[in-house]
Design a protein around this motif. Structure first.
Motif, PDB file in Angstrom:
ATOM      1  N   THR A   1       5.930   6.602  -4.392  1.00  0.00           N
ATOM      2  CA  THR A   1       6.612   6.389  -3.113  1.00  0.00           C
ATOM      3  C   THR A   1       5.640   5.809  -2.091  1.00  0.00           C
ATOM      4  OG1 THR A   1       8.112   8.233  -3.521  1.00  0.00           O
ATOM      5  CG2 THR A   1       7.855   7.527  -1.239  1.00  0.00           C
ATOM      6  N   HIS A   2       6.104   4.843  -1.319  1.00  0.00           N
ATOM      7  CA  HIS A   2       5.329   4.327  -0.197  1.00  0.00           C
ATOM      8  C   HIS A   2       5.743   5.091   1.063  1.00  0.00           C
ATOM      9  CE1 HIS A   2       3.740   0.234  -1.760  1.00  0.00           C
ATOM     10  NE2 HIS A   2       3.937   1.062  -2.776  1.00  0.00           N
ATOM     11  N   LEU A   3       4.757   5.652   1.767  1.00  0.00           N
ATOM     12  CA  LEU A   3       5.010   6.434   2.971  1.00  0.00           C
ATOM     13  C   LEU A   3       4.473   5.669   4.176  1.00  0.00           C
ATOM     14  CD1 LEU A   3       5.888   9.070   4.385  1.00  0.00           C
ATOM     15  CD2 LEU A   3       3.598   9.979   3.885  1.00  0.00           C
ATOM     16  N   VAL A   4       5.336   5.465   5.166  1.00  0.00           N
ATOM     17  CA  VAL A   4       4.965   4.733   6.379  1.00  0.00           C
ATOM     18  C   VAL A   4       5.158   5.647   7.575  1.00  0.00           C
ATOM     19  CG1 VAL A   4       5.410   2.710   7.814  1.00  0.00           C
ATOM     20  CG2 VAL A   4       5.701   2.567   5.330  1.00  0.00           C
ATOM     21  N   LEU A   5       4.108   5.834   8.367  1.00  0.00           N
ATOM     22  CA  LEU A   5       4.167   6.651   9.571  1.00  0.00           C
ATOM     23  C   LEU A   5       4.002   5.757  10.792  1.00  0.00           C
ATOM     24  CD1 LEU A   5       1.896   9.651   8.475  1.00  0.00           C
ATOM     25  CD2 LEU A   5       4.382   9.419   8.228  1.00  0.00           C
ATOM     26  N   LEU A   6       5.013   5.725  11.639  1.00  0.00           N
ATOM     27  CA  LEU A   6       4.951   5.001  12.907  1.00  0.00           C
ATOM     28  C   LEU A   6       4.497   5.993  13.977  1.00  0.00           C
ATOM     29  CD1 LEU A   6       8.368   3.252  12.445  1.00  0.00           C
ATOM     30  CD2 LEU A   6       6.237   2.011  12.694  1.00  0.00           C
ATOM     31  N   ALA A   7       3.368   5.712  14.621  1.00  0.00           N
ATOM     32  CA  ALA A   7       2.783   6.724  15.498  1.00  0.00           C
ATOM     33  C   ALA A   7       2.127   6.095  16.713  1.00  0.00           C
ATOM     34  CB  ALA A   7       1.753   7.552  14.721  1.00  0.00           C
ATOM     35  N   ASP A   8       2.220   6.807  17.822  1.00  0.00           N
ATOM     36  CA  ASP A   8       1.560   6.416  19.078  1.00  0.00           C
ATOM     37  C   ASP A   8       0.366   7.341  19.267  1.00  0.00           C
ATOM     38  OD1 ASP A   8       0.744   5.904  21.644  1.00  0.00           O
ATOM     39  OD2 ASP A   8       2.745   5.884  22.515  1.00  0.00           O
ATOM     40  N   PRO A   9      -0.856   6.907  18.933  1.00  0.00           N
ATOM     41  CA  PRO A   9      -2.014   7.807  18.944  1.00  0.00           C
ATOM     42  C   PRO A   9      -2.382   8.342  20.313  1.00  0.00           C
ATOM     43  CG  PRO A   9      -2.479   5.785  17.716  1.00  0.00           C
ATOM     44  CD  PRO A   9      -1.205   5.563  18.463  1.00  0.00           C
ATOM     45  N   ALA A  10      -1.840   7.751  21.384  1.00  0.00           N
ATOM     46  CA  ALA A  10      -2.147   8.255  22.719  1.00  0.00           C
ATOM     47  C   ALA A  10      -1.381   9.531  23.039  1.00  0.00           C
ATOM     48  CB  ALA A  10      -1.835   7.192  23.775  1.00  0.00           C
ATOM     49  N   GLN A  11      -0.360   9.836  22.262  1.00  0.00           N
ATOM     50  CA  GLN A  11       0.398  11.056  22.500  1.00  0.00           C
ATOM     51  C   GLN A  11      -0.409  12.287  22.107  1.00  0.00           C
ATOM     52  OE1 GLN A  11       4.111  10.592  20.353  1.00  0.00           O
ATOM     53  NE2 GLN A  11       5.134   9.770  22.154  1.00  0.00           N
ATOM     54  N   ALA A  12       0.022  13.426  22.618  1.00  0.00           N
ATOM     55  CA  ALA A  12      -0.591  14.694  22.246  1.00  0.00           C
ATOM     56  C   ALA A  12      -0.321  14.988  20.773  1.00  0.00           C
ATOM     57  CB  ALA A  12      -0.029  15.811  23.112  1.00  0.00           C
ATOM     58  N   PRO A  13      -1.167  15.791  20.145  1.00  0.00           N
ATOM     59  CA  PRO A  13      -0.860  16.215  18.771  1.00  0.00           C
ATOM     60  C   PRO A  13       0.368  17.113  18.757  1.00  0.00           C
ATOM     61  CG  PRO A  13      -2.802  17.366  19.605  1.00  0.00           C
ATOM     62  CD  PRO A  13      -2.438  16.334  20.624  1.00  0.00           C
ATOM     63  N   SER A  14       0.780  17.482  17.556  1.00  0.00           N
ATOM     64  CA  SER A  14       2.015  18.238  17.352  1.00  0.00           C
ATOM     65  C   SER A  14       2.009  19.564  18.098  1.00  0.00           C
ATOM     66  CB  SER A  14       2.193  18.499  15.853  1.00  0.00           C
ATOM     67  OG  SER A  14       1.029  19.139  15.335  1.00  0.00           O
ATOM     68  N   ALA A  15       3.218  20.090  18.345  1.00  0.00           N
ATOM     69  CA  ALA A  15       3.344  21.394  18.983  1.00  0.00           C
ATOM     70  C   ALA A  15       2.817  22.497  18.079  1.00  0.00           C
ATOM     71  CB  ALA A  15       4.799  21.659  19.348  1.00  0.00           C
TER      72      ALA A  15
ATOM     73  N   ARG B   1       0.814  -1.212   0.000  1.00  0.00           N
ATOM     74  CA  ARG B   1       0.000   0.000   0.000  1.00  0.00           C
ATOM     75  C   ARG B   1       0.850   1.266   0.000  1.00  0.00           C
ATOM     76  NH1 ARG B   1      -4.281  -2.607  -1.846  1.00  0.00           N
ATOM     77  NH2 ARG B   1      -4.967  -4.266  -0.417  1.00  0.00           N
ATOM     78  N   GLY B   2       0.306   2.297  -0.595  1.00  0.00           N
ATOM     79  CA  GLY B   2       1.044   3.546  -0.744  1.00  0.00           C
ATOM     80  C   GLY B   2       1.239   4.317   0.536  1.00  0.00           C
ATOM     81  N   ILE B   3       0.235   4.351   1.404  1.00  0.00           N
ATOM     82  CA  ILE B   3       0.346   5.067   2.673  1.00  0.00           C
ATOM     83  C   ILE B   3      -0.118   4.152   3.788  1.00  0.00           C
ATOM     84  CG2 ILE B   3      -0.354   7.071   4.038  1.00  0.00           C
ATOM     85  CD1 ILE B   3      -0.902   8.565   1.468  1.00  0.00           C
ATOM     86  N   CYS B   4       0.715   3.977   4.795  1.00  0.00           N
ATOM     87  CA  CYS B   4       0.375   3.140   5.952  1.00  0.00           C
ATOM     88  C   CYS B   4       0.663   3.915   7.234  1.00  0.00           C
ATOM     89  CB  CYS B   4       1.188   1.845   5.970  1.00  0.00           C
ATOM     90  SG  CYS B   4       0.856   0.737   4.601  1.00  0.00           S
ATOM     91  N   VAL B   5      -0.255   3.819   8.167  1.00  0.00           N
ATOM     92  CA  VAL B   5      -0.015   4.304   9.522  1.00  0.00           C
ATOM     93  C   VAL B   5       0.077   3.075  10.409  1.00  0.00           C
ATOM     94  CG1 VAL B   5      -0.871   5.677  11.448  1.00  0.00           C
ATOM     95  CG2 VAL B   5      -1.260   6.458   9.098  1.00  0.00           C
ATOM     96  N   LEU B   6       1.226   2.876  11.010  1.00  0.00           N
ATOM     97  CA  LEU B   6       1.440   1.754  11.917  1.00  0.00           C
ATOM     98  C   LEU B   6       1.385   2.293  13.339  1.00  0.00           C
ATOM     99  CD1 LEU B   6       4.337  -0.168  10.116  1.00  0.00           C
ATOM    100  CD2 LEU B   6       1.869  -0.260   9.708  1.00  0.00           C
ATOM    101  N   THR B   7       0.307   1.958  14.040  1.00  0.00           N
ATOM    102  CA  THR B   7       0.116   2.477  15.388  1.00  0.00           C
ATOM    103  C   THR B   7       0.798   1.571  16.414  1.00  0.00           C
ATOM    104  OG1 THR B   7      -1.979   1.297  15.660  1.00  0.00           O
ATOM    105  CG2 THR B   7      -2.076   3.527  14.723  1.00  0.00           C
ATOM    106  N   HIS B   8       1.190   2.180  17.526  1.00  0.00           N
ATOM    107  CA  HIS B   8       1.859   1.409  18.583  1.00  0.00           C
ATOM    108  C   HIS B   8       1.687   2.136  19.910  1.00  0.00           C
ATOM    109  CE1 HIS B   8       5.185   4.305  18.869  1.00  0.00           C
ATOM    110  NE2 HIS B   8       5.137   4.373  17.547  1.00  0.00           N
ATOM    111  N   GLY B   9       2.052   1.454  20.994  1.00  0.00           N
ATOM    112  CA  GLY B   9       2.015   2.040  22.313  1.00  0.00           C
ATOM    113  C   GLY B   9       3.408   2.305  22.840  1.00  0.00           C
TER     114      GLY B   9
END
Length: 619
Positions: free
Chosen positions: A347-361, A234-242
């Motif tokens: 391009t395939h874009l992969v974002l590794l993200a912890d959704p429990a964190q606050a949004p960006s500054a 897939r072209g865009i993936c969000v891989l969530t984690h804790g």
């Protein structure tokens, strides 16, 4: 201004005006003095309005609102000084300035746009009677952009042959640069999604993951392996984690690098800051991953030269078919748009993200919007089976449970304080004595993260106390000295906003720096790993022994002292983000009383108004 006016503008720091220099600042100083405003605002005014700032201010005293920190009441005071009886509350110039001011205030709170009815209501509350004229003036003056969008129903309506009337669109106003950036981000993400083709078929990707696991001598969790197949397809993936997914993250990056290598695609790996990149590199080295796979700060990946100025973009895209970004909750609209704009079609874009964190500054809620849009592919990475007390404490907070967990190795310590002054005392004591002595973690590896900037236990006061203790000096470089720990608050060559390092200076003559470092001073910041990054603008620097939670977003340190003063407006994402900046040890200085537990339980999210979901769904 008279000493009795409640709307007077307090004088700014003298170095701001001095730093700007040149004829533009001199003209701005004179224009400010004519309307009764402090001459020290000349530098910020020129920075906001450009070299023609003086002429703009003379023609329109409400342009003073372009300077951060100036209030509408203060601008009205100056307008009355300049215009006398002609200073009408409904002057179109005032309406334009107030509309821009409200939008920029919302942006400082993280919002990227305001719906027309809300903005109009705020303008009426400020005494603007001709709201339409004010909004038109803001658009014509380039202070704002307007977007019209139609809500799409969740379920298609039955069509009986009569299309009926078109519904009225929702109208959204945004600061011009921010609004266009969010639009470009959504369109760029849609471009990557529609242009992508698989890097590998699913069977080959699975075999590659198995081969990497065998080389590492590690058992890759089936959920991680499944996520990597999605990455290949897939072209865009969000891989969530804790907070306890360190092993899965390292395995994901190692296997993704193999997928990119075996398919001759090439991979670029980025993290928000130098600290985060160094930690990721350390984890990969521990797995025996090819040293050619190296994480860099996102600013370096995009070859940043100055804030908003990057060599990588549509005309010079990244030469990698797979781009992986760790710590992606740090991404705001501007950085995300620059990243996507630098990705070529396919391009395939992969974002590794912890959704429990606050949004960006900075403004935006990029990862949360991607998840809410349901337009990208999402997979969850597993937690480590042996996650320690730090990860378990953070996981409880993520679930709204503020109770402490067992910490036999003193990985997590709660330190009660009954006042802000007591919290400040305990925080300084921990970084200077308790943690180095009890845990053998040196002070330079201990970071104070506080929930507020002002007040007795805020970042400013704690930095002053730490400087006096660690590196007293005259403040030769905009209040700082060589040897100070500093926070970078803007992107530049080799560094990113949020990086923390140590200030190094090579002045042409010792002591010749003066209030702003002088023309001969060559300032640089030594980042984790020893890299020395020249910093041409001292405005990019702030004392960094103590940073706010927002500034700490994307950073990671061996030990963290998290401070929650009595005035903290506690939320679950804020507390969770502070906790997850620590790698080995966390001391929580708790002066917020019952509000800390209540905020963790009840304030589950930091809501932001954005347009990205709508742009993505428009396709």
């Amino acid at each position: 201004m008279s000493a009795t006016s409640g709307s007077e503008i307090p004088p700014g720091p003298p170095q701001e005006a001095a730093a700007s220099g040149g004829d533009a600042a001199d003209r701005a100083r004179a224009a400010l003095e004519r309307i009764g405003a402090p001459a020290a605002l000349a530098g910020p005014l020129v920075a906001a309005l450009g070299p023609g700032a003086a002429a703009e201010l003379s023609a329109d005293p409400w342009r003073l609102l372009a300077v951060g920190g100036v209030t509408p009441e203060q601008a009205d005071y100056c307008a009355r000084r300049a215009l006398g009886d002609d200073a009408s509350p409904d002057d179109p110039r005032r309406g334009r300035a107030l509309a821009a001011h409200r939008l920029h205030r919302a942006a400082r709170e993280g919002h990227t746009a305001l719906e027309e009815r809300r903005l109009a209501s705020e303008l009426r509350s400020a005494g603007v009677r001709s709201v339409d004229a004010a909004l038109t003036a803001a658009l014509d003056g380039g202070d704002a952009v307007l977007f019209e969008m139609f809500d799409e129903p969740d379920e298609p309506e039955d069509f009986d042959g009569d299309p009926g009337e078109m519904p009225d669109p929702d109208r959204w106003y945004a600061p011009a640069r921010l609004g266009r950036g969010e639009q470009a981000l959504g369109e760029g993400l849609n471009r990557l999604s529609s242009a992508s083709e698989p890097i590998m078929d699913s069977a080959t990707a699975s075999e590659t993951v198995e081969a990497v696991a065998e080389r590492m001598g590690a058992a890759v969790d089936p959920r991680t392996a499944a996520a990597l197949v999605t990455v290949a397809l897939r072209g865009i993936c969000v891989l969530t984690h804790g907070a306890g997914a360190g092993t899965a993250i390292a395995h994901t990056v190692a296997c993704a690098a193999a997928v990119a290598a075996d398919s001759d695609t090439g991979m670029a790996l980025a993290a928000p800051t130098a600290q985060a990149a160094a930690e990721l590199d350390e984890a990969l080295a521990g797995l025996g991953v090819d040293p050619g796979v190296r994480a860099v700060p996102l600013a370096a990946l995009l070859e940043t030269r100055a804030p908003g100025v990057r060599d990588r973009g549509a005309g010079n895209p990244l030469d990698a078919g797979l781009v992986v970004v760790a710590g992606a909750m740090w991404l705001d609209v501007e950085h995300a748009a620059a990243l996507v704009g630098a990705c070529a079609d396919g391009t395939h874009l992969v974002l590794l993200a912890d959704p429990a964190q606050a949004p960006s500054a900075a403004p935006g809620s990029v990862v949360a919007d991607l998840l809410a849009s349901r337009t990208v592919h999402v997979a969850a990475l597993p937690e480590d089976a042996d996650a320690g007390p730090l990860a378990r404490t953070a996981a409880r907070v993520a679930d709204g449970d503020p109770e402490e967990v067992g910490s036999p190795g003193r990985e997590v310590v709660f330190v009660p304080a009954d006042s802000a002054s007591a919290a400040a005392h305990r925080a300084v004591q921990l970084i200077t004595d308790s943690i180095p002595r009890a845990l053998e973690i040196p002070p330079e590896q201990v970071q104070i993260v506080t929930a507020v900037r002002g007040g007795e236990a805020g970042a400013d006061a704690l930095n002053a106390a730490c400087k006096e203790r660690f590196n007293p000096g005259p403040g030769a470089y905009s209040g700082m000295d060589a040897g100070d720990r500093v926070l970078l608050v803007a992107d530049g060559p080799g560094y990113a906003a949020g990086d923390v390092g140590y200030l190094r200076a090579d002045a042409g003559g010792e002591g010749g720096g003066g209030a702003t470092g002088g023309a001969d001073a060559a300032l640089a910041v030594e980042l984790p790993g020893g890299e020395l990054c020249p910093v041409g603008d001292s405005a990019h620097l702030r004392p960094g022994w103590a940073v706010t939670v927002a500034a700490a977003h994307g950073g990671r340190w061996p030990a963290v002292v998290a401070v929650f003063p009595p005035e903290t407006r506690v939320s679950r994402p804020q507390v969770y983000t502070a906790l997850t900046t620590a790698r080995r040890h966390l001391s929580v200085v708790q002066a917020a009383g019952p509000a800390l537990a209540q905020g963790v339980r009840d304030n589950a999210a930091l809501e932001r108004t954005t347009r990205l979901v709508q742009v993505l769904r428009e396709g």
